[in-house]
Motif scaffolding. Structure first.
Motif, PDB file in Angstrom:
ATOM      1  N   GLY A  74      70.152  53.559  79.335  1.00 50.76           N
ATOM      2  CA  GLY A  74      69.934  52.260  80.369  1.00 50.76           C
ATOM      3  C   GLY A  74      71.214  52.178  81.292  1.00 50.76           C
ATOM      4  N   ASP A  75      72.032  53.215  81.149  1.00 53.89           N
ATOM      5  CA  ASP A  75      73.118  52.707  81.962  1.00 53.89           C
ATOM      6  C   ASP A  75      72.889  52.734  83.613  1.00 53.89           C
ATOM      7  OD1 ASP A  75      72.610  55.375  81.889  1.00 53.89           O
ATOM      8  OD2 ASP A  75      74.623  56.286  81.452  1.00 53.89           O
ATOM      9  N   GLU A  76      73.336  53.679  84.391  1.00 53.33           N
ATOM     10  CA  GLU A  76      73.137  53.753  85.773  1.00 53.33           C
ATOM     11  C   GLU A  76      71.748  53.976  86.028  1.00 53.33           C
ATOM     12  OE1 GLU A  76      74.139  57.846  85.036  1.00 53.33           O
ATOM     13  OE2 GLU A  76      75.092  55.996  84.397  1.00 53.33           O
ATOM     14  N   VAL A  77      70.890  54.497  85.343  1.00 50.99           N
ATOM     15  CA  VAL A  77      69.453  54.905  85.615  1.00 50.99           C
ATOM     16  C   VAL A  77      68.647  53.713  85.364  1.00 50.99           C
ATOM     17  CG1 VAL A  77      68.623  55.817  83.541  1.00 50.99           C
ATOM     18  CG2 VAL A  77      68.150  57.055  86.175  1.00 50.99           C
ATOM     19  N   GLY A  78      68.920  52.912  84.591  1.00 47.22           N
ATOM     20  CA  GLY A  78      68.115  51.653  84.121  1.00 47.22           C
ATOM     21  C   GLY A  78      67.763  50.996  85.388  1.00 47.22           C
ATOM     22  N   PRO A  79      68.665  50.546  86.148  1.00 47.58           N
ATOM     23  CA  PRO A  79      68.235  49.913  87.244  1.00 47.58           C
ATOM     24  C   PRO A  79      67.347  50.274  88.383  1.00 47.58           C
ATOM     25  CG  PRO A  79      70.295  49.323  86.812  1.00 47.58           C
ATOM     26  CD  PRO A  79      70.031  50.544  86.240  1.00 47.58           C
ATOM     27  N   LYS A  80      67.495  51.834  88.619  1.00 48.39           N
ATOM     28  CA  LYS A  80      66.642  52.552  89.304  1.00 48.39           C
ATOM     29  C   LYS A  80      65.294  52.684  88.832  1.00 48.39           C
ATOM     30  CE  LYS A  80      70.405  55.445  90.972  1.00 48.39           C
ATOM     31  NZ  LYS A  80      71.343  56.524  90.208  1.00 48.39           N
ATOM     32  N   LEU A  81      65.179  52.832  87.441  1.00 46.08           N
ATOM     33  CA  LEU A  81      63.780  52.981  86.969  1.00 46.08           C
ATOM     34  C   LEU A  81      63.037  51.531  87.224  1.00 46.08           C
ATOM     35  CD1 LEU A  81      64.667  54.608  83.592  1.00 46.08           C
ATOM     36  CD2 LEU A  81      63.813  55.842  85.447  1.00 46.08           C
ATOM     37  N   VAL A  82      63.824  50.668  87.026  1.00 42.07           N
ATOM     38  CA  VAL A  82      63.094  49.169  87.286  1.00 42.07           C
ATOM     39  C   VAL A  82      62.826  48.868  88.707  1.00 42.07           C
ATOM     40  CG1 VAL A  82      63.333  46.767  87.187  1.00 42.07           C
ATOM     41  CG2 VAL A  82      64.114  48.217  85.346  1.00 42.07           C
ATOM     42  N   GLU A  83      63.421  49.767  89.651  1.00 46.58           N
ATOM     43  CA  GLU A  83      63.378  49.597  91.207  1.00 46.58           C
ATOM     44  C   GLU A  83      61.880  50.398  91.576  1.00 46.58           C
ATOM     45  OE1 GLU A  83      65.787  51.208  94.714  1.00 46.58           O
ATOM     46  OE2 GLU A  83      67.101  49.821  93.401  1.00 46.58           O
ATOM     47  N   GLY A 105      68.257  51.030  76.674  1.00 48.13           N
ATOM     48  CA  GLY A 105      67.022  51.985  77.213  1.00 48.13           C
ATOM     49  C   GLY A 105      65.763  51.328  76.926  1.00 48.13           C
ATOM     50  N   ILE A 106      65.763  50.653  75.514  1.00 50.71           N
ATOM     51  CA  ILE A 106      64.564  49.795  75.190  1.00 50.71           C
ATOM     52  C   ILE A 106      64.646  48.710  76.166  1.00 50.71           C
ATOM     53  CG2 ILE A 106      63.687  48.246  73.509  1.00 50.71           C
ATOM     54  CD1 ILE A 106      64.755  50.259  71.371  1.00 50.71           C
ATOM     55  N   GLY A 107      65.410  48.022  76.542  1.00 51.09           N
ATOM     56  CA  GLY A 107      65.748  46.778  77.347  1.00 51.09           C
ATOM     57  C   GLY A 107      64.834  47.226  78.839  1.00 51.09           C
ATOM     58  N   VAL A 108      65.264  48.446  79.073  1.00 53.24           N
ATOM     59  CA  VAL A 108      64.659  48.850  80.563  1.00 53.24           C
ATOM     60  C   VAL A 108      63.164  49.270  80.491  1.00 53.24           C
ATOM     61  CG1 VAL A 108      64.545  51.053  82.055  1.00 53.24           C
ATOM     62  CG2 VAL A 108      67.020  50.129  81.209  1.00 53.24           C
ATOM     63  N   LEU A 109      62.828  49.686  79.293  1.00 58.18           N
ATOM     64  CA  LEU A 109      61.107  49.843  78.998  1.00 58.18           C
ATOM     65  C   LEU A 109      60.602  48.492  79.070  1.00 58.18           C
ATOM     66  CD1 LEU A 109      61.144  52.802  76.388  1.00 58.18           C
ATOM     67  CD2 LEU A 109      60.622  52.877  78.807  1.00 58.18           C
ATOM     68  N   ILE A 110      61.191  47.486  78.516  1.00 64.10           N
ATOM     69  CA  ILE A 110      60.450  46.237  78.257  1.00 64.10           C
ATOM     70  C   ILE A 110      60.623  45.510  79.626  1.00 64.10           C
ATOM     71  CG2 ILE A 110      60.939  43.961  77.356  1.00 64.10           C
ATOM     72  CD1 ILE A 110      61.953  45.510  74.935  1.00 64.10           C
ATOM     73  N   THR A 111      61.575  45.524  80.385  1.00 62.24           N
ATOM     74  CA  THR A 111      61.680  45.197  81.944  1.00 62.24           C
ATOM     75  C   THR A 111      60.606  45.629  82.696  1.00 62.24           C
ATOM     76  OG1 THR A 111      64.123  44.671  81.426  1.00 62.24           O
ATOM     77  CG2 THR A 111      63.204  44.745  83.917  1.00 62.24           C
ATOM     78  N   MET A 112      60.345  47.045  82.685  1.00 58.88           N
ATOM     79  CA  MET A 112      59.274  47.774  83.438  1.00 58.88           C
ATOM     80  C   MET A 112      57.986  47.147  82.998  1.00 58.88           C
ATOM     81  SD  MET A 112      61.161  51.504  83.159  1.00 58.88           S
ATOM     82  CE  MET A 112      60.052  52.737  83.813  1.00 58.88           C
ATOM     83  N   LEU A 113      57.777  46.805  81.561  1.00 55.14           N
ATOM     84  CA  LEU A 113      56.292  46.508  81.296  1.00 55.14           C
ATOM     85  C   LEU A 113      56.224  45.013  81.569  1.00 55.14           C
ATOM     86  CD1 LEU A 113      53.990  46.892  79.299  1.00 55.14           C
ATOM     87  CD2 LEU A 113      55.552  45.824  77.526  1.00 55.14           C
ATOM     88  N   THR A 114      57.438  44.226  81.560  1.00 53.76           N
ATOM     89  CA  THR A 114      57.043  42.793  81.941  1.00 53.76           C
ATOM     90  C   THR A 114      56.983  42.622  83.664  1.00 53.76           C
ATOM     91  OG1 THR A 114      58.788  42.197  80.225  1.00 53.76           O
ATOM     92  CG2 THR A 114      58.358  40.493  82.014  1.00 53.76           C
TER      93      THR A 114
END
Length: 114
Positions: free
Chosen positions: A24-33, A60-69
């Protein structure tokens, strides 16, 4: 190991393949984007292929949950496919296997949610 991802658009599916350690470091926001952009293009179904993900951290789990939300906010859904044994255990421990639909392969997900 640095995270890499690829994105394909097939029919009405956004298919994201992630490889490496999802921390979830630098790539997390990109995945959400990527998800936000897909929503702008009216995609409602996102399949995330985890077959090459060795490890997922709490962020990383937080990123997946943000994407799901984000997807669920527009009546969409995120499907996880091909988690490794380690990732599968993590999904069970965190009870995320009750929140996400998890399939054995991208093909299986596409057949079951078409």
């Amino acid at each position: 190991m640095k995270v890499k991802y690829t994105v394909k658009k097939e029919d009405d599916f956004l298919i994201m393949t992630i490889s490496g350690d999802l921390i979830g470091d630098e790539v997390g926001p990109k995945l959400v984007e990527v998800i936000s952009d897909a929503i702008q293009e009216n995609f409602k179904k996102c399949i995330i292929d985890l077959s090459n993900v060795r490890y997922i951290s709490s962020s990383g789990i937080g990123v997946l949950i943000t994407m799901l939300t984000k997807m669920r906010n527009v009546d969409g859904e995120v499907y996880l496919t091909s988690p490794s044994e380690h990732v599968k255990k993590l999904l069970i421990i965190t009870k995320l296997n009750n929140i996400f639909s998890v399939f054995g392969s991208v093909e299986e997900a596409k057949e079951n949610v078409a």
